[in-house]
Motif scaffolding. Structure first.
Motif: not given
Lengths: 967, 418
Positions: B266-269, B294, B329-336
């Protein structure tokens, strides 16, 4: 001068002001603004802090390539972390704040890290926190340094609670899918529609037009201004019934089989996001190009912006991003920029010429002046001849790179083009996928239109252009980092991660010559912006540092998604009750009414036991067991997997998948069988009933039904396609109730008075069609409890009626726990308890199930291998705890001593363990090494530090002769 | 001559503007002949070379890599390290590895960021509980650290986990290995490479093996590569998902299938999850990197492939599962997302040892879980190559077991069934 809104112009609606907050400050923008443009209009220069050094950062761009303006949006469950200000349409009441900077982005204590950044150069963390340590003892890294780094790192805050938004998934199949509604994409879509194709057109922005949205000086198209033409083309396409055209929709992945993955942010409706799975015969990638920043010392100071962003601020958003500008381009395509600056009354205080470079910038948190020096004959700036000009805006461009991400992630290749000054596509993708327009290195409006139109060959002539710039005057080469060594530390390549030219130089010195190594060592390009502004600069700096050509170095690989996509959107509607939907039998409501406590078995909810008010589990289970042993009980067996097997070769097929013979099974009879994996291990078990010469009814375990059907289909379709046999799941065609106990026949007789239940007319292991409780039923005489038993199957929808009738006839409901106790008392195995993928039928004492008389079956060869016939295998046994009141832990390990000393040899484990009210003691089934030779032996069952003495015995605890089957 | 890494050295070099750092390793031209050739410059291959040189005095070794070192599965995994395996054979080799991990930073003189923040395996069904208890008991009796946590214990250890009884798959408990955690995969690869190089091993990049040479007696005699012929009387194939291709070049077949296995970040949190959480039932394994991302692994792609590309629906399944276990986690975004090619054995255990070709060894079949084994995999293969016989740790993992049937089935109890 400072940033402000121009008195007129721009694609914003000045009649619709919008209030929002940035870091708690109340600000105003207009409809049509992005958060980024509104911040610029409000003269907010610091939009965030960088990841490593906490440097103040401003907007570099106004597009998807933005590395700096990363915001937390909203709070609580509505929070959205790490959103790009440039990609967020302004909305009323929006509350945004930078993801880094404490206490604020303007005054960030983390900024101390920037006072002496040299020790924190690329990869510093690999070189320290190394100290020696004792095994098992947490060292300084684990105790101190890592927790500190973890607390300092991270960007956005994760939301709290359940996402209030919903997300949709949808599918679309078209002839041509076009990514990007810029000039090339619009031309491609119109051309495809013109030859009768079904077309899907996806545009990431809130408007069509691409470069036409923020640029002047392009030619007129079909005698209209470029933007007017684009809007007209969009309208024509959107009106065409063969077209699907969507804004705010980003293609983020391209997968094998020309599957385009697209994420839409619908403007209204129930969904916050929708993923489209697009399958197309032809895909046109017209995703445009991305401008590259120049690399020079101080290039990260707020006020340094991409030339295209300056132009877009003025033209598209009506924002005046500064008062005095320095223009620093490495190419001659600056006419539009100059026109825009003039139109906004921004003074061009200096243009950095081809023989000059910028050697530094000044200003705290915002640009105040720019140092410009001439280049000497050695290519280095002559610092002695440097001049300083006051400026609050520096418009920079290092040329453009085609947006190749979609092409690359599907396996496409790229190669350096000296003529174009960029990497261009070089084959390697899927058939039917092509690039068009700037993505295909056709940078002029005319060339992009022609390329887009031509990329879907045939049909009417394409749009005609007149006037304007015919071609970009010089797509510039990326300038090698030419600043003086001492200053390189401040020449940024990756703005988000604070990677400088010096870091790349360090990586090169330390031998990280492969671009992928240099990237990973320095983290250049690994940020949430996917390194869009960093990729080429990284390669250029590495080329300079290692004396190689940029084309030989290449760019690091790209991976999907092209832009970040929320987890929830990818999960789609599979959330809450729709994630792994619960399967219920038709009797479920009855179980609930009876006080059932359920357990999860596969996706099923099965009644584990029925608790009367105030009744605990143990007495309830004991009561249910007693009912079956002494009277009659009823168990819902509807969840049993059921497979219909039909065809002339059905018997031959089953003969190959079961260890025992099924071809000899008479019509009207049924037989227990186990099937093995090809390694000889028990995979599943069940009862096979022969319905007719070519028809069988096969039952499987409840949890294994799907796996068994897949397994059988695998063999049928890939190994034995010659067999004429067909399989179908009928699990949910038949609801079933097992009626078991000495009174089972009496109960069944009450339901099916016409059925002759004598042992001669309806013997054990046969089945009969009958009418039971007025329902058309198929009744199997089988037993999993050791008592006389019948499984009554009726059509699924009648399950509840059957259940009611069975209970009305006097049967006591029992659940899976009692079922387990009863079957374990009989030594009957359950797949998943007594088997774990390493247990053969011989180990289980089921050698009698292995036919020596038939041909091959799955696992037969494996069973003959030496390791499966050697002594020392774990075999099924019964265990009696010496203390009869003890119920052993399932999962306890069997050892030879009460006081183990690791590594203690383990002899086996407890597979099933229960309290038996019939035996009035705890008992267990276990797998123990050479267990059948150990009957009578005293061993210990050890679990979580406690050992219980146990006596090994035969696994059949109850009615070993089987007399009760006929009671 | 290599630098010795330390905090003091960092400060010293910083005072000199970082101009004094030397290359981590040489970039040698391949020699015509070595004592040992290792095909595959991933973590396992490099570790093999390192231990050959360090423990067995065999330093005239070439590691041959078709691309850049660490570009295969070593750079494509989710970096989980644990040793809480069920069977004695597995527990022994993974626990040996875990002990090596615990001293690895000091041994290699690089911070491999081995971070022992604990690995939780959640139990959601009675079947999970039974199997979890069984594994914990086996681990403890094998001397491997393991604990059983009840649901409140899970919540206390990892507050992010929802233990409410009305969850779709309620958390009934968990196994915990406190010594488990994660490590930085690049540091592991580069650290082994640097340490092996220091001892004299040649690491040859951009050299793809195109043929495996055998002498008149059929013994291994070297390899043809895109950088020329390289001879050696002893070789080892350590190429994970591409092992079957190399085996075919050498003239034998392997009982492995190669599948894409995808993972994602994910993007860093901001810091929110310190331990590793695994759930077989929901199919999630997740940790948070030091940077804040994540890190998650998806299920295996069903189709066999060498492409290092997976399918979207597998990622979608994974994200649905992640949100089921962690709704926040639903609003967290996949980065790669990315895919590696995993080499899966029928019993989900590796193959380390001899091949039908004399002089040629193989190390493959680690499937979805090879990263954690990097040290012990290299250590045991080095022993096997140096002595010509397997170490007791890897003897059970012989290729021969697929003939004898002495499989080490680590699928766990696959079927949950009544």
């Amino acid at each position: 001068m400072t940033g402000s809104r121009l008195p007129a112009g721009g694609l914003i609606d000045r009649t619709k002001p919008i209030s929002f907050t940035f870091e708690g400050r109340a600000l105003t923008g207009y409809a049509g603004d992005s958060v980024a443009s509104a911040l610029l209009a409000n003269d907010v220069r610091i939009v965030g802090r960088s990841f490593k050094r906490h440097r103040p950062r401003g907007l570099l761009s106004l597009g998807m390539e933005e590395p700096n303006a990363i915001l937390n949006v909203g709070t609580g469950a509505h929070a959205a972390p790490n959103r790009f200000a440039t990609e967020l349409p302004l909305a009323q009441g929006l509350a945004v704040s930078p993801t880094r900077g404490w206490p604020s982005s303007r005054f960030d204590l983390g900024g101390v890290l920037d006072l002496w950044p040299t020790p924190l150069a690329a990869g510093f963390y690999y070189k320290t926190f190394i100290g020696p340590r004792l095994p098992g003892v947490r060292d300084a890294w684990n105790r101190l340094w890592e927790p500190l780094l973890r607390s300092l790192a991270g960007q956005g805050r994760a939301p709290e609670g359940v996402d209030p938004d919903a997300y949709d998934h949808a599918h679309i199949e078209v002839d041509v899918a076009v990514v990007g509604a810029g000039l090339a994409g619009l031309a491609a879509a119109e051309a495809a529609l013109g030859r009768g194709a079904r077309v899907a057109l996806f545009e990431r922005d809130i408007r069509p037009g691409g470069r036409a949205l923020g640029r002047d000086g392009d030619p007129r198209i079909d005698d209209a201004a470029p933007l007017a033409w684009a809007e007209g083309a969009w309208a024509r396409i959107a009106d065409n019934p063969r077209a699907t055209a969507k804004l705010r929709t980003t293609a983020f992945g391209l997968y094998d089989g020309r599957q385009l993955a697209v994420y839409e942010l619908p403007v209204d409706g129930p969904y916050a996001g929708r993923i489209w799975h697009v399958r197309a015969k032809e895909i046109v990638i017209a995703a445009g190009a991305l401008e590259r920043p120049m690399t020079f010392p101080g290039n990260d100071r707020p006020g340094v912006m991409l030339a295209s962003a300056v132009e877009a601020a003025i033209r598209r958003y009506g924002v005046r991003p500064g008062g005095q500008a320095v223009v620093f381009l490495n190419h001659g395509d600056g006419a539009g920029l100059r026109q825009a600056l003039n139109a906004a009354d921004i003074e061009i205080v200096a243009e950095v010429g081809p023989d000059e470079t910028v050697t530094g910038t000044q200003g705290f948190g915002r640009l105040q002046s720019v140092d410009i020096a001439p280049l000497g004959p050695d290519g280095l700036p002559r610092m002695d001849a440097r001049r300083r000009v006051p400026a609050d805006l520096l418009a920079t461009s290092g040329g453009w790179s085609p947006a190749l991400a979609l092409h690359l992630i599907q396996g496409g290749r790229q190669a350096w083009s000296e003529a174009d000054g960029c990497f261009i596509a070089a084959g390697g993708g899927q058939d039917g996928v092509r690039l068009a327009g700037a993505a295909n290195a056709r940078f002029s409006a005319a060339a992009a239109l022609a390329d887009g139109h031509g990329s879907t060959a045939g049909g009417a002539p394409g749009p005609k252009t007149t006037g304007g710039d015919a071609a970009p005057s010089g797509q510039g080469l990326p300038l090698a980092p030419i600043a003086a060594e001492r200053l390189k530390r401040q020449a940024f390549i990756d703005f988000q991660h604070d990677v400088t030219v010096a870091d790349i130089g360090l990586a090169a010195r330390e031998g990280f010559h492969a671009i992928e190594h240099a990237k990973r060592y320095t983290t250049a390009g690994m940020g949430t912006d996917q390194g869009r502004t960093a990729q080429l600069a990284t390669a250029a700096a590495l080329a300079a540092a290692t004396g190689r050509e940029i084309g030989d170095i290449g760019l690091s690989g790209l991976r999907p998604p092209v832009t970040p996509v929320p987890f929830g959107a990818l999960g789609g509607w599979r959330r809450g009750a729709l994630f792994a939907p619960v399967r219920q039998t038709p009797m479920h409501r009855r179980h609930e009414a009876l006080g059932a406590v359920f357990e999860d078995v596969g996706d099923w909810k099965r009644a584990r036991y029925y608790a009367a008010p105030g009744e605990a589990m143990a007495p309830a289970v004991a009561r249910e067991c007693r009912a079956v042993r002494t009277a009659v009980g009823a168990l819902d067996v509807s969840t049993l997997g059921k497979i219909a097997v039909a065809g002339p070769d059905a018997a031959a097929f089953l003969n190959r998948v079961y260890t025992n013979r099924m071809d000899t099974l008479a019509v009207g009879a049924c037989r227990y069988g186990v099937m093995l994996k090809d390694d000889g291990m028990v995979f599943d078990d069940g009862v096979v009933a022969r319905l007719g010469p070519n028809r069988f009814h096969v039952t499987t375990t409840s949890g294994g039904a799907a796996a068994v059907l897949n397994w059988l289909e695998d063999w049928r379709q890939t190994e034995w396609p010659d067999l004429k046999v067909w399989l179908a799941s009928v699990t949910e065609q038949w609801a079933g109730v097992a009626v078991a106990g000495p009174n089972a026949a009496r109960t069944l007789a009450a339901l099916a008075p016409e059925l002759d239940l004598s042992d001669t007319a309806f013997p054990h292991l046969t089945w009969r069609d009958a009418t039971a409780a007025g329902l058309s039923a198929r009744i199997f005489r089988v037993s999993f409890s050791g008592e006389r038993g019948y499984e009554i199957n009726v059509p699924w929808r009648h399950g509840e009626a059957l259940w009611d009738a069975v209970l009305a006839a006097g049967a006591i409901p029992y659940g899976t726990e009692a079922m387990h106790v009863l079957r374990a008392e009989k030594g009957f195995i359950v797949v998943g308890h007594e088997t774990d993928g390493t247990v053969t039928p011989v180990d289980l004492g089921l050698s009698w199930l292995i036919s020596a008389k038939k041909g091959d079956f799955i696992g037969k060869r494996a069973l003959a291998r030496p390791a499966l016939t050697a002594p020392g295998r774990k075999q099924l046994v019964g265990l009696e705890p010496e203390d009869a009141s003890v119920v052993l832990d399932e999962g306890a390990q069997i050892i030879a001593t009460a006081t183990p000393r690791p590594p203690e040899p383990m002899l086996g484990h407890v597979a099933s363990s229960y309290w038996s009210s019939a035996l009035n003691r705890g008992f267990a089934l276990a797998l123990v090494k050479d267990g059948r030779a150990r009957h009578g032996e005293r061993l210990f069952a050890w679990s979580l530090g406690v050992a219980h003495a146990v006596r090994v015995r035969d696994p059949v605890f109850y009615d070993p002769k089987g007399a009760r089957l006929h009671a | 001559m290599q630098d010795r890494f330390s905090a003091g050295r960092i400060l010293r070099e910083a005072l000199g503007g970082n101009a004094g750092w030397r290359p981590w390793r040489r970039n040698p031209e391949p020699k015509p002949r070595y004592d040992v050739i290792i095909v595959g410059g991933g973590g396992h291959g490099l570790a093999t070379a390192y231990y050959l040189a360090k423990l067995h005095g065999i330093a005239n070794v070439a590691v041959i890599e078709k691309g850049w070192i660490g570009g295969g599965n070593a750079g494509r995994n989710t970096t989980i390290v644990r040793s809480n395996y069920l069977w004695d054979e597995s527990a022994a080799i993974y626990e040996h590895g875990l002990k090596l991990w615990e001293g690895l930073s000091a041994d290699l003189n690089i911070n491999v960021m081995f971070s022992q923040r604990g690995v939780l395996n959640l139990a959601h069904t009675l079947h999970d509980v039974r199997e979890g208890m069984r594994r914990v008991n086996a681990n403890q009796l094998n001397g491997v650290d393991a604990e059983w946590l009840d649901a409140p214990g899970v919540k206390a250890f990892c507050p992010l986990i929802d233990i409410s009884a009305d969850a779709r798959w309620p958390v009934l408990g968990a196994t915990l290995q406190r010594r488990g955690g994660t490590a930085r995969h690049d540091a592991v690869v580069w650290g082994y490479a640097r340490a092996a190089d220091r001892l004299g091993v040649d690491i040859i990049e951009n050299a793809e093996v195109t043929a495996i040479l055998r002498d008149g007696q059929g013994r291994f005699d070297g390899v043809e590569t895109t950088r020329g012929t390289i001879k050696a009387r002893t070789g080892a194939l350590v190429a994970a998902g591409h092992s079957s291709i190399l085996a075919a070049m050498a003239g034998f077949r392997l009982p492995i299938e190669s599948h894409p296995l995808q993972a994602l970040v994910s993007e860093p949190l901001k810091r929110l999850l310190d331990c590793v959480v695994m759930s077989n039932q929901v199919h999630v394994y997740v940790s948070q990197s030091d940077k804040g991302e994540l890190v998650m692994g998806a299920g295996i792609d069903a189709y066999t492939s060498y492409t290092q590309r997976g399918a979207l629906h597998v990622i979608e399944d994974q994200m649905a599962a992640a949100c089921a276990l962690f709704p926040m986690f639903s609003r967290v975004r996949v980065m790669r997302t990315w895919a590696g090619i995993v080499d899966v054995c029928p019993d989900a255990s590796p193959i380390i040892g001899a091949t039908p070709v004399p002089g040629l060894y193989i190390n493959c079949g680690w499937g979805t879980g090879g990263f954690k084994a990097t040290p012990s995999s290299g250590w045991t293969l080095a022993h096997t190559i140096a002595t010509g016989a397997p170490h007791p740790l890897n003897a059970p993992f012989a290729l021969k077991r697929f003939e004898t049937g002495a499989l080490i089935d680590e699928h766990g109890a696959a079927a949950v069934a009544h």
